[in-house]
Design a protein around this motif. Structure first.
Motif, PDB file in Angstrom:
ATOM      1  N   LEU A  89       0.822  -1.211   0.000  1.00 30.03           N
ATOM      2  CA  LEU A  89       0.000   0.000   0.000  1.00 30.03           C
ATOM      3  C   LEU A  89       0.855   1.261   0.000  1.00 30.03           C
ATOM      4  N   GLN A  90       1.988   1.212   0.704  1.00 36.65           N
ATOM      5  CA  GLN A  90       2.899   2.360   0.741  1.00 36.65           C
ATOM      6  C   GLN A  90       3.446   2.659  -0.654  1.00 36.65           C
ATOM      7  N   GLU A  91       3.833   1.615  -1.377  1.00 34.71           N
ATOM      8  CA  GLU A  91       4.360   1.789  -2.733  1.00 34.71           C
ATOM      9  C   GLU A  91       3.276   2.262  -3.697  1.00 34.71           C
ATOM     10  N   ALA A  92       2.069   1.725  -3.555  1.00 35.21           N
ATOM     11  CA  ALA A  92       0.960   2.173  -4.401  1.00 35.21           C
ATOM     12  C   ALA A  92       0.698   3.657  -4.165  1.00 35.21           C
ATOM     13  N   TYR A  93       0.706   4.058  -2.906  1.00 36.51           N
ATOM     14  CA  TYR A  93       0.490   5.466  -2.558  1.00 36.51           C
ATOM     15  C   TYR A  93       1.582   6.337  -3.190  1.00 36.51           C
ATOM     16  N   ARG A  94       2.819   5.866  -3.132  1.00 37.34           N
ATOM     17  CA  ARG A  94       3.954   6.640  -3.664  1.00 37.34           C
ATOM     18  C   ARG A  94       3.827   6.891  -5.163  1.00 37.34           C
ATOM     19  N   VAL A  95       3.454   5.859  -5.926  1.00 38.04           N
ATOM     20  CA  VAL A  95       3.443   6.009  -7.390  1.00 38.04           C
ATOM     21  C   VAL A  95       2.173   6.687  -7.908  1.00 38.04           C
ATOM     22  N   LEU A  96       1.150   6.859  -7.042  1.00 41.24           N
ATOM     23  CA  LEU A  96      -0.078   7.525  -7.470  1.00 41.24           C
ATOM     24  C   LEU A  96       0.102   9.047  -7.486  1.00 41.24           C
ATOM     25  N   ARG A 109     -10.277  -5.651   9.400  1.00 42.60           N
ATOM     26  CA  ARG A 109     -10.116  -4.391  10.136  1.00 42.60           C
ATOM     27  C   ARG A 109      -8.708  -3.812   9.967  1.00 42.60           C
ATOM     28  N   ASP A 110      -7.718  -4.703   9.742  1.00 41.28           N
ATOM     29  CA  ASP A 110      -6.342  -4.226   9.583  1.00 41.28           C
ATOM     30  C   ASP A 110      -6.159  -3.416   8.305  1.00 41.28           C
ATOM     31  N   LEU A 111      -6.995  -3.673   7.288  1.00 41.99           N
ATOM     32  CA  LEU A 111      -6.904  -2.869   6.066  1.00 41.99           C
ATOM     33  C   LEU A 111      -7.147  -1.397   6.386  1.00 41.99           C
ATOM     34  N   TYR A 112      -8.121  -1.138   7.264  1.00 40.45           N
ATOM     35  CA  TYR A 112      -8.464   0.250   7.602  1.00 40.45           C
ATOM     36  C   TYR A 112      -7.301   0.961   8.295  1.00 40.45           C
ATOM     37  N   SER A 113      -6.664   0.265   9.245  1.00 41.31           N
ATOM     38  CA  SER A 113      -5.568   0.898   9.970  1.00 41.31           C
ATOM     39  C   SER A 113      -4.344   1.092   9.076  1.00 41.31           C
ATOM     40  N   ILE A 114      -4.044   0.112   8.211  1.00 38.92           N
ATOM     41  CA  ILE A 114      -2.887   0.231   7.315  1.00 38.92           C
ATOM     42  C   ILE A 114      -3.104   1.362   6.307  1.00 38.92           C
ATOM     43  N   ALA A 115      -4.302   1.432   5.737  1.00 38.44           N
ATOM     44  CA  ALA A 115      -4.599   2.488   4.760  1.00 38.44           C
ATOM     45  C   ALA A 115      -4.413   3.869   5.384  1.00 38.44           C
ATOM     46  N   PHE A 141      -3.788   7.036   2.829  1.00 37.13           N
ATOM     47  CA  PHE A 141      -4.981   6.954   1.997  1.00 37.13           C
ATOM     48  C   PHE A 141      -6.222   7.444   2.747  1.00 37.13           C
ATOM     49  N   SER A 142      -7.263   7.781   1.966  1.00 35.02           N
ATOM     50  CA  SER A 142      -8.578   8.014   2.535  1.00 35.02           C
ATOM     51  C   SER A 142      -9.089   6.704   3.136  1.00 35.02           C
ATOM     52  N   SER A 143     -10.130   6.793   3.952  1.00 37.76           N
ATOM     53  CA  SER A 143     -10.722   5.588   4.524  1.00 37.76           C
ATOM     54  C   SER A 143     -11.231   4.688   3.397  1.00 37.76           C
ATOM     55  N   PRO A 144     -10.986   3.371   3.449  1.00 37.49           N
ATOM     56  CA  PRO A 144     -11.403   2.478   2.363  1.00 37.49           C
ATOM     57  C   PRO A 144     -12.905   2.548   2.085  1.00 37.49           C
ATOM     58  N   CYS A 145     -13.261   2.630   0.808  1.00 38.36           N
ATOM     59  CA  CYS A 145     -14.661   2.582   0.376  1.00 38.36           C
ATOM     60  C   CYS A 145     -14.939   1.167  -0.121  1.00 38.36           C
ATOM     61  N   LEU A 158      -9.412   3.134  -2.612  1.00 38.30           N
ATOM     62  CA  LEU A 158      -8.692   4.054  -1.730  1.00 38.30           C
ATOM     63  C   LEU A 158      -8.220   5.235  -2.572  1.00 38.30           C
ATOM     64  N   PHE A 159      -8.253   6.437  -2.000  1.00 42.50           N
ATOM     65  CA  PHE A 159      -7.834   7.616  -2.755  1.00 42.50           C
ATOM     66  C   PHE A 159      -6.706   8.352  -2.039  1.00 42.50           C
ATOM     67  N   LYS A 160      -5.818   8.912  -2.844  1.00 39.87           N
ATOM     68  CA  LYS A 160      -4.724   9.744  -2.349  1.00 39.87           C
ATOM     69  C   LYS A 160      -5.219  11.192  -2.393  1.00 39.87           C
TER      70      LYS A 160
END
Length: 322
Positions: free
Chosen positions: A155-162, A201-207, A212-216, A246-248
């Motif tokens: 998720l960190q890498e996805a966030y970086r390249v977005l 639930r861990d997806l929410y905390s990691i995002a 990222f915005s809160s997962p939709c 998820l949105f940046k």
């Protein structure tokens, strides 16, 4: 690599339905595009349904765990020649299948030059594959993040390249509880996408940690194991295949709740846009949205498809996943 490169030869070899769960009915344009994808690419693909967001014209898309390239070739048609699709996968055999059919699809789609590329590499280390910061509009992923031991790194890498306002739109498998060591070390359960499933639930905390915005939540469907041996190992844990977005969102876009009106301009979704499990936008209809959804629409590629007004009379509580 061993399971997807050697053990599996076709999708029928899978022992559970974790990787073949369908999401929601496909628009005609997507069904037509899928029919133009080479049969070997489709046969060697082990993804989970189809992960195709809306509003893709001219977008640059990165597919994490692209396998034999089915979704990439599908997206290639939807972004058009001005768009671009990059697929990255760790399994050499799968990348070879994908690369083999680049010229075939360029000809099939009537493109002057190919708008797809395939890289062998790891989704936790996109920099090693040469992928730069803020270079993609959308990151998609189809039932593969569970195969990565370090989900936060993915998720960190996805966030970086977005790019700012970019979206990560992905399906994956989630568990109703944190998994035991026995389950997590089971080779077949790893290959079948269950042993690496994240407690939902861990997806929410990691995002949130990553930025990222809160997962939709978009869609979710239960997974049927259908194999007595595997059921015995798993015990009372339950699994679901779910698609999230998820949105940046840049900080400057966060200005409070608002009202939005969808203009009906997205091809295939002219009458209504089912954005997620909480929000469906009908053409011309005023919808009250919380601050987060207002910021998402304002900063993303959807901004031109909506009239967005700040403030509203009846401020509702923020939406959450149920």
């Amino acid at each position: 690599q061993d399971y997807y490169g050697k053990v599996l030869q076709k999708s029928e070899d899978l022992r559970t339905n974790a990787c073949i769960t369908s999401a929601r009915p496909l628009p005609k344009a997507v069904r037509d595009a899928l029919e133009r994808v080479h049969e070997e690419v489709v046969a060697r693909y082990y993804g989970c349904g189809l992960v195709i967001p809306e509003c893709l014209a001219s977008c640059w898309i990165l597919d994490l765990g692209s396998g034999s390239g089915r979704d990439c070739y599908l997206l290639s048609q939807l972004v058009g020649e001005r768009g671009h699709v990059t697929g990255i996968d760790m399994t050499e055999g799968q990348v070879e299948v994908a690369k083999k059919h680049i010229a075939y699809h360029m000809d099939k789609f009537g493109y002057q030059k190919s708008n797809v590329e395939f890289l062998q590499g790891y989704m936790e280390k996109l920099g090693d594959a040469g992928l730069a910061d803020e270079s993609y509009d959308i990151v998609v992923s189809n039932c593969v993040i569970n195969l990565a031991p370090d989900k936060r790194a993915v998720l960190q890498e996805a966030y970086r390249v977005l790019k700012p306002g970019g979206e990560m739109y992905f399906s994956d498998v989630y568990a109703s509880q944190r998994l035991s060591e026995t389950v997590r070390k089971h080779r077949v359960l790893w290959g079948e996408c269950l042993a690496g499933a994240l407690y939902w639930r861990d997806l929410y905390s990691i995002a949130e940690e990553v930025g990222f915005s809160s997962p939709c939540l978009v869609t979710a469907s239960p997974i049927i194991i259908g194999d007595k041996e595997l059921e015995g190992i798993i015990g009372d844990c339950r699994f679901v295949s779910a698609t999230f977005r998820l949105f940046k969102v840049p900080g400057s876009s966060r200005t409070g709740p608002g009202q939005v009106i969808y203009n009906g301009g997205i091809a295939g979704h002219e009458r209504e846009l089912v954005f997620d499990a909480n929000f469906t936008f009908k053409e011309g209809e005023v919808v009250d949205v919380d601050a987060e959804m207002a910021a998402i629409l304002r900063s993303s590629r959807f901004a031109e498809e909506f009239l967005i007004r700040g403030g509203r009379a009846n401020a509702a509580a923020p939406q959450d996943c149920c």
